[in-house]
Design a protein around this motif. Structure first.
Motif, PDB file in Angstrom:
ATOM      1  N   TYR A 124      -5.251   4.351  13.953  1.00  0.00           N
ATOM      2  CA  TYR A 124      -4.605   3.060  14.223  1.00  0.00           C
ATOM      3  C   TYR A 124      -3.129   3.152  13.878  1.00  0.00           C
ATOM      4  CZ  TYR A 124      -5.352   2.433   9.160  1.00  0.00           C
ATOM      5  OH  TYR A 124      -5.378   2.606   7.798  1.00  0.00           O
ATOM      6  N   THR A 125      -2.354   2.291  14.496  1.00  0.00           N
ATOM      7  CA  THR A 125      -0.910   2.240  14.254  1.00  0.00           C
ATOM      8  C   THR A 125      -0.519   0.777  14.030  1.00  0.00           C
ATOM      9  OG1 THR A 125      -0.500   1.992  16.616  1.00  0.00           O
ATOM     10  CG2 THR A 125      -0.427   4.235  15.740  1.00  0.00           C
ATOM     11  N   GLY A 126       0.750   0.573  13.730  1.00  0.00           N
ATOM     12  CA  GLY A 126       1.259  -0.791  13.657  1.00  0.00           C
ATOM     13  C   GLY A 126       1.447  -1.316  12.248  1.00  0.00           C
ATOM     14  N   ASP A 127       0.828  -0.641  11.255  1.00  0.00           N
ATOM     15  CA  ASP A 127       1.040  -1.080   9.871  1.00  0.00           C
ATOM     16  C   ASP A 127       2.297  -0.405   9.341  1.00  0.00           C
ATOM     17  OD1 ASP A 127      -0.195   1.406   9.941  1.00  0.00           O
ATOM     18  OD2 ASP A 127      -1.127   1.165   7.992  1.00  0.00           O
ATOM     19  N   LYS A 128       2.600  -0.631   8.082  1.00  0.00           N
ATOM     20  CA  LYS A 128       3.809  -0.028   7.516  1.00  0.00           C
ATOM     21  C   LYS A 128       3.461   0.633   6.185  1.00  0.00           C
ATOM     22  CE  LYS A 128       4.994  -4.402   5.406  1.00  0.00           C
ATOM     23  NZ  LYS A 128       5.972  -5.476   5.274  1.00  0.00           N
ATOM     24  N   LEU A 129       4.479   1.153   5.508  1.00  0.00           N
ATOM     25  CA  LEU A 129       4.239   1.801   4.221  1.00  0.00           C
ATOM     26  C   LEU A 129       4.693   0.885   3.088  1.00  0.00           C
ATOM     27  CD1 LEU A 129       5.362   5.450   5.054  1.00  0.00           C
ATOM     28  CD2 LEU A 129       3.026   4.575   4.845  1.00  0.00           C
ATOM     29  N   ILE A 130       3.851   0.811   2.073  1.00  0.00           N
ATOM     30  CA  ILE A 130       4.168   0.005   0.888  1.00  0.00           C
ATOM     31  C   ILE A 130       4.511   0.979  -0.240  1.00  0.00           C
ATOM     32  CG2 ILE A 130       3.166  -1.554  -0.843  1.00  0.00           C
ATOM     33  CD1 ILE A 130       3.675  -2.914   1.861  1.00  0.00           C
ATOM     34  N   PRO A 131       5.667   0.807  -0.874  1.00  0.00           N
ATOM     35  CA  PRO A 131       6.039   1.740  -1.947  1.00  0.00           C
ATOM     36  C   PRO A 131       5.381   1.361  -3.284  1.00  0.00           C
ATOM     37  CG  PRO A 131       7.819   0.178  -1.551  1.00  0.00           C
ATOM     38  CD  PRO A 131       6.724  -0.183  -0.597  1.00  0.00           C
ATOM     39  N   LEU A 132       4.890   2.366  -3.965  1.00  0.00           N
ATOM     40  CA  LEU A 132       4.416   2.190  -5.345  1.00  0.00           C
ATOM     41  C   LEU A 132       5.324   3.050  -6.223  1.00  0.00           C
ATOM     42  CD1 LEU A 132       0.538   2.451  -4.871  1.00  0.00           C
ATOM     43  CD2 LEU A 132       1.891   0.370  -5.181  1.00  0.00           C
ATOM     44  N   TYR A 133       5.955   2.427  -7.194  1.00  0.00           N
ATOM     45  CA  TYR A 133       6.907   3.144  -8.047  1.00  0.00           C
ATOM     46  C   TYR A 133       6.203   3.635  -9.298  1.00  0.00           C
ATOM     47  CZ  TYR A 133      10.080   0.777  -4.904  1.00  0.00           C
ATOM     48  OH  TYR A 133      10.699   0.334  -3.770  1.00  0.00           O
ATOM     49  N   THR A 134       6.450   4.899  -9.637  1.00  0.00           N
ATOM     50  CA  THR A 134       5.864   5.423 -10.866  1.00  0.00           C
ATOM     51  C   THR A 134       6.841   5.158 -12.015  1.00  0.00           C
ATOM     52  OG1 THR A 134       6.867   7.622 -10.915  1.00  0.00           O
ATOM     53  CG2 THR A 134       4.983   7.333  -9.444  1.00  0.00           C
ATOM     54  N   PRO A 135       6.373   5.199 -13.261  1.00  0.00           N
ATOM     55  CA  PRO A 135       7.299   5.017 -14.391  1.00  0.00           C
ATOM     56  C   PRO A 135       8.316   6.142 -14.509  1.00  0.00           C
ATOM     57  CG  PRO A 135       5.020   4.692 -15.068  1.00  0.00           C
ATOM     58  CD  PRO A 135       4.986   5.296 -13.697  1.00  0.00           C
ATOM     59  N   ARG A 136       8.160   7.208 -13.727  1.00  0.00           N
ATOM     60  CA  ARG A 136       9.089   8.339 -13.800  1.00  0.00           C
ATOM     61  C   ARG A 136      10.063   8.363 -12.630  1.00  0.00           C
ATOM     62  NH1 ARG A 136       4.556   8.832 -15.966  1.00  0.00           N
ATOM     63  NH2 ARG A 136       3.522   8.797 -13.953  1.00  0.00           N
ATOM     64  N   GLY A 137      10.113   7.272 -11.881  1.00  0.00           N
ATOM     65  CA  GLY A 137      11.096   7.164 -10.816  1.00  0.00           C
ATOM     66  C   GLY A 137      10.658   7.741  -9.484  1.00  0.00           C
ATOM     67  N   ASP A 138       9.420   8.204  -9.384  1.00  0.00           N
ATOM     68  CA  ASP A 138       8.923   8.675  -8.083  1.00  0.00           C
ATOM     69  C   ASP A 138       8.386   7.493  -7.283  1.00  0.00           C
ATOM     70  OD1 ASP A 138       9.211  11.607  -8.253  1.00  0.00           O
ATOM     71  OD2 ASP A 138       7.901  11.362  -9.992  1.00  0.00           O
ATOM     72  N   VAL A 139       8.283   7.691  -5.990  1.00  0.00           N
ATOM     73  CA  VAL A 139       7.720   6.653  -5.123  1.00  0.00           C
ATOM     74  C   VAL A 139       6.535   7.242  -4.364  1.00  0.00           C
ATOM     75  CG1 VAL A 139       8.202   4.939  -3.343  1.00  0.00           C
ATOM     76  CG2 VAL A 139      10.062   5.774  -4.782  1.00  0.00           C
ATOM     77  N   ILE A 140       5.424   6.516  -4.387  1.00  0.00           N
ATOM     78  CA  ILE A 140       4.248   6.912  -3.609  1.00  0.00           C
ATOM     79  C   ILE A 140       4.081   5.845  -2.525  1.00  0.00           C
ATOM     80  CG2 ILE A 140       1.757   7.282  -3.670  1.00  0.00           C
ATOM     81  CD1 ILE A 140       2.149   7.891  -6.732  1.00  0.00           C
ATOM     82  N   HIS A 141       4.022   6.257  -1.285  1.00  0.00           N
ATOM     83  CA  HIS A 141       3.867   5.286  -0.199  1.00  0.00           C
ATOM     84  C   HIS A 141       2.416   5.219   0.251  1.00  0.00           C
ATOM     85  CE1 HIS A 141       8.288   5.973   0.188  1.00  0.00           C
ATOM     86  NE2 HIS A 141       8.252   4.679   0.430  1.00  0.00           N
ATOM     87  N   VAL A 142       1.916   3.996   0.363  1.00  0.00           N
ATOM     88  CA  VAL A 142       0.554   3.825   0.888  1.00  0.00           C
ATOM     89  C   VAL A 142       0.612   2.924   2.120  1.00  0.00           C
ATOM     90  CG1 VAL A 142      -0.644   4.198  -1.298  1.00  0.00           C
ATOM     91  CG2 VAL A 142       0.107   1.892  -0.703  1.00  0.00           C
ATOM     92  N   ARG A 143      -0.345   3.093   3.010  1.00  0.00           N
ATOM     93  CA  ARG A 143      -0.375   2.270   4.221  1.00  0.00           C
ATOM     94  C   ARG A 143      -0.647   0.808   3.850  1.00  0.00           C
ATOM     95  NH1 ARG A 143      -3.213   5.372   9.276  1.00  0.00           N
ATOM     96  NH2 ARG A 143      -2.097   3.673  10.324  1.00  0.00           N
ATOM     97  N   SER A 144      -0.116  -0.095   4.644  1.00  0.00           N
ATOM     98  CA  SER A 144      -0.306  -1.522   4.343  1.00  0.00           C
ATOM     99  C   SER A 144      -1.622  -2.041   4.902  1.00  0.00           C
ATOM    100  CB  SER A 144       0.861  -2.340   4.897  1.00  0.00           C
ATOM    101  OG  SER A 144       0.894  -2.247   6.303  1.00  0.00           O
ATOM    102  N   VAL A 145      -2.280  -1.253   5.741  1.00  0.00           N
ATOM    103  CA  VAL A 145      -3.637  -1.577   6.195  1.00  0.00           C
ATOM    104  C   VAL A 145      -4.502  -0.343   5.928  1.00  0.00           C
ATOM    105  CG1 VAL A 145      -5.113  -2.085   8.178  1.00  0.00           C
ATOM    106  CG2 VAL A 145      -2.893  -3.233   7.953  1.00  0.00           C
ATOM    107  N   PHE A 146      -5.617  -0.559   5.266  1.00  0.00           N
ATOM    108  CA  PHE A 146      -6.577   0.525   5.036  1.00  0.00           C
ATOM    109  C   PHE A 146      -7.747   0.353   6.006  1.00  0.00           C
ATOM    110  CE2 PHE A 146      -5.625   1.049   0.169  1.00  0.00           C
ATOM    111  CZ  PHE A 146      -4.389   1.566   0.477  1.00  0.00           C
ATOM    112  N   ALA A 147      -8.452   1.441   6.224  1.00  0.00           N
ATOM    113  CA  ALA A 147      -9.607   1.365   7.123  1.00  0.00           C
ATOM    114  C   ALA A 147     -10.753   2.175   6.546  1.00  0.00           C
ATOM    115  CB  ALA A 147      -9.238   1.910   8.493  1.00  0.00           C
ATOM    116  N   CYS A 148     -11.972   1.719   6.819  1.00  0.00           N
ATOM    117  CA  CYS A 148     -13.148   2.542   6.529  1.00  0.00           C
ATOM    118  C   CYS A 148     -14.174   2.292   7.624  1.00  0.00           C
ATOM    119  CB  CYS A 148     -13.731   2.245   5.151  1.00  0.00           C
ATOM    120  SG  CYS A 148     -14.236   0.539   4.879  1.00  0.00           S
ATOM    121  N   GLN A 149     -14.891   3.326   7.957  1.00  0.00           N
ATOM    122  CA  GLN A 149     -15.848   3.242   9.064  1.00  0.00           C
ATOM    123  C   GLN A 149     -17.198   3.794   8.608  1.00  0.00           C
ATOM    124  OE1 GLN A 149     -14.288   4.329  12.957  1.00  0.00           O
ATOM    125  NE2 GLN A 149     -16.194   5.409  13.443  1.00  0.00           N
TER     126      GLN A 149
END
Ligand SMILES: [Zn+2]
Length: 773
Positions: free
Chosen positions: A677-702
């Motif tokens: 699927y497409t059309g969602d975006k990335l949500i940033p999660l900031y770590t306490p050490r200044g790194d950024v982890i991006h996760v999709r704004s829509v999750f899916a399971c089948q």
């Protein structure tokens, strides 16, 4: 000491039989090459090392020129001194290959490692019509020392996104983790460490906090699958870490028992091969093996007589401490909202109404001994009559009661409650003889949650001792018959395992080995016998999902999937392989703040709830002051927390799918790779050490259930989102879109096709939709 390669000797002694049949096996004099339609593998005939492993032009071996060893061996003598040997230190190495009808065999002999009377043969079976190769190790050991482990690793290139590449690494710890930056965890205490004494806790140990036995490294073009197909649950280290030259080690450390017999054959195949796709496809290879392997599995959930009815109603697990607001410190006064126990009833009742669901209350710091003070926990702290009334009122309103304990360990003194002191029993019963021992023959001081700055002064216990098993079973017997629905007795036994022990007086071999798995299985069997003899269906659980060998006994457990944020991102690999056999719950999320800056990431709890939902887990909430919702158990729980309304809305909406129209899929289903699927975006999660982890704004399971399939799109954000799918016309024409878990079965819409050929799915805020076909 590591052996030094004797290159000149190796070169002279290398011996090679060249067989060429239909281009399958070749040699240019320096290497043996196996090639079929799935891969091309080249073995260096002088050293036996893997020089190249490719598929579709993708090279999985980093720096083929580098002088590496094929394997390493650890020996240990009676005084506990270890000795490491490399395959490169062999006085002679012989590499032969032989073509048979449907396969090629490579036979390698490594004689006299470091001049010692220790030789190793490695046989590689390469079936012609198979993408996998099967590696068998045999050791002839006449050194008189214990054989402790065999190391078998490969170094893959580091073409992860952090280096600008498009490769991903799958690691089987924390219920399934995808690594995009191999250095993410190297910046803090979570960093890689060798799987050996005294390393403990969240390490790549199977069976334990790594629940599965496979790793994968893959690009959009092809992937490498590296696994142990071991049905016996032999302990092994399964780890990744940076190679100093720039690649990534994928390590297997295979604990052998330990054994001192002259001849030892690893009782399972190591598997190295290729696939196309992503972690789902690697997981499919492992699931197929696991389901077909000759090992003890529970019946699928629907047919498992040990599952209580409440399990299928997907209660939401709600956790809070009776005393104190943190795990550590001595401020352990009872919390007036939660003690006396019945004080919490209005809070639970209100949550149950808001969530439209039964609640399983899971108490922390409730023990009559002291918080997290194993092995003794019963009776509950304080007013027992009130405890019983609390239980009865919960049951009357359709809710449930669960308790945390702290596993197979011994508390001499509690650091949180100085009045709890078991020194007298410890001395009188000489409990020191039952604790785990270090390689130097002394009691191991690396116990879980033990030490001056931890919850207790004490030790891990070694359950191969009958006294330990009796104490554990007896403690559980005391709780049975008191109406407790769930007992997480094995908190701190991560993944359901016990800890390594080198004692020579416990009746097990001195060091890590299969005996650990067997003593835990025996302990679990005894507990289940007690439970069934009382006609009870109380469930027992552990911290982190149980490793596959322990699933038959531990059917509801405190998932730790969020720990994947220490290294990368969680993916629902555990659910992919085992969900038809076990559903776990989201857990108390302890320590999330080490990995995510919670205040800086307002959606982080919503993300974690969605992560658990797509894993197929039941959901959970932690409470703080006044019955309010906390980010998690350990993050300043009495002060700050998330947006309460958003969290409750998301949990209610998602859980209603588990309880409503999506139930068969989300509780009993077999996971499949979701449609892209497409059309969602990335949500940033900031770590306490200044790194950024991006996760999709829509999750899916089948999920597949009987003859139909359902795909859930989860929008965990507080505003509407749209995604687009382009399934085949055959699938598209069958898809029914349900917007509410309470819909009538006939109340669905059909997909329409946009001008560009895709179909739009609108997902309301903090909610999910179900596509069924
Ligand atoms: Zn022991």
């Amino acid at each position: 000491m590591r052996g030094t390669p004797k290159l000149s000797v190796l070169f002279l002694c290398a011996f090679l039989i060249i067989v060429t049949v239909e281009g399958l096996t070749m040699s240019n004099g320096d290497e043996v090459v196996i090639e079929n339609k799935y891969y091309r593998m080249a073995i260096d005939s002088a050293s036996g090392k893997i020089k190249s492993f490719t598929r579709n032009g993708e090279e999985f071996i980093y720096s083929p020129e580098e002088q590496r060893e094929l394997f390493k061996i650890r020996l240990r003598d009676e005084s506990g001194i270890q000795m490491d040997l490399s395959s490169n230190s062999a006085e002679s190495i012989k590499v032969e290959s032989e073509k048979l009808n449907d396969k090629t065999m490579i036979n390698m002999e490594f004689s006299k490692l470091q001049g010692l009377p220790l030789s190793v043969t490695v046989q590689v079976i390469c079936p012609t019509e198979d993408a996998l190769t099967y590696w068998r190790f045999k050791v002839i050991n006449e050194t008189g020392k214990w054989l402790e482990h065999i190391d078998f690793s490969v170094v893959v290139p580091d073409e992860l996104p952090a280096k600008g590449g498009d490769a991903l690494l799958f690691w089987p710890g924390s219920e399934g983790t995808i690594v995009e930056d191999v250095n993410l965890r190297e910046k803090f205490w979570f960093k890689w460490q060798p799987i050996e004494h005294p390393a403990m806790g969240w390490i790549g140990l199977y069976p334990g906090p790594a629940q599965m036995q496979f790793m994968a490294y893959y690009t959009p073009r092809a992937g490498l699958y590296f696994s142990a197909h071991d049905p016996y649950g032999n302990p092994k280290g399964i780890e990744f870490h940076p190679h100093s030259g720039g690649g990534i080690y994928l390590d297997f450390r295979l604990f052998t028992g330990p054994v001192c017999e002259r001849e030892f054959e690893l009782p399972y195949d190591m598997v190295l091969g290729t696939f196309e796709g992503d972690w789902h496809d690697a997981g499919e290879i492992y699931r197929k093996w696991w389901e077909g392997a000759d090992l003890y599995k529970p019946p699928k959930l629907k047919h498992n007589p040990n599952i209580p009815e409440w399990y299928f109603e997907s209660p939401i697990v709600v956790m809070y401490p009776i005393k104190g607001t943190r795990d550590l410190g001595v401020e352990m006064t009872p919390n007036p909202e939660y003690y006396p126990y019945t004080n919490a009833l209005p809070i639970i009742q209100k949550l149950s109404e808001q969530l439209e669901s039964p609640i399983l209350v899971l108490l922390m710091h409730w023990e009559g001994s002291a918080p997290w003070a194993p092995p003794y926990v019963w009776p509950p702290y304080g007013d027992f009559e009130d405890f019983c009334k609390f239980r009865d009122e919960l049951h009357k309103s359709g809710n449930l009661l669960g308790l945390y304990a702290s596993g197979v360990a011994y508390t001499i003194k509690s650091n949180t409650d100085p009045s709890y002191d078991m020194s007298k029993e410890f001395e009188e019963k000489r409990v020191i003889q039952y604790v785990t021992y270090a390689p130097d023959g002394k009691p191991a001081e690396n116990g879980v949650c033990a030490g001056p700055h931890a919850q207790r002064i004490g030790y891990d216990l070694c359950p191969s001792n009958e006294w330990v098993k009796e104490v554990v079973v007896n403690e559980i017997k005391k709780i049975l018959g008191n109406g407790v629905d769930y007992l997480q007795f094995f908190d701190q036994n991560l993944g359901g395992a016990c800890y390594r022990c080198y004692a020579k007086h416990h009746g097990h071999p001195p060091g890590p080995g299969r005996w650990q798995t067997e003593v835990m299985k025996d302990l679990y069997r005894r507990i289940l016998e007690e439970i069934s003899s009382k006609d009870s269906k109380m469930l027992i659980g552990c911290e982190a999902n149980p490793a596959d060998v322990f699933i038959p006994y531990l059917l509801f457990n405190d998932s730790r999937n969020y720990l994947a944020f220490a290294m990368g991102k969680p993916v629902p690999a555990y659910g992919y392989v085992y969900h038809e056999y076990v559903n776990n719950f989201m857990g108390n999320q302890n320590g999330t703040w080490f990995f995510i800056d919670e205040e800086k990431c307002p959606y982080n709890l919503l993300v974690r709830i969605a992560v658990s939902f797509v894993q197929g887990d039941m959901l959970s909430l932690n409470l703080r002051q006044g019955g309010k919702i906390a980010w998690e158990w350990s993050s300043a729980p009495w002060d700050k927390g998330p947006n309460e309304e958003e969290v409750i809305t998301l949990v209610r909406n998602l859980n209603n799918w588990r309880r409503g129209l999506g139930k068969n899929y989300l509780v009993f289903g077999r996971m499949e790779m979701p449609l892209s699927y497409t059309g969602d975006k990335l949500i940033p999660l900031y770590t306490p050490r200044g790194d950024v982890i991006h996760v999709r704004s829509v999750f899916a399971c089948q999920w597949r259930y009987e003859s139909t399939t359902a795909l859930f799109f989860v929008n965990y954000l507080p505003y509407e989102q749209k995604v687009y799918i382009s399934p085949s016309e055959e699938v598209r024409s069958k898809i029914k879109v349900y917007n509410s878990p309470k819909s009538d079965i006939n109340d669905y819409s059909r997909l329409t096709v946009n001008l560009n050929g895709s179909s739009e799915i609108v997902i309301p805020p903090l909610s999910a939709v179900m596509l069924e076909w």
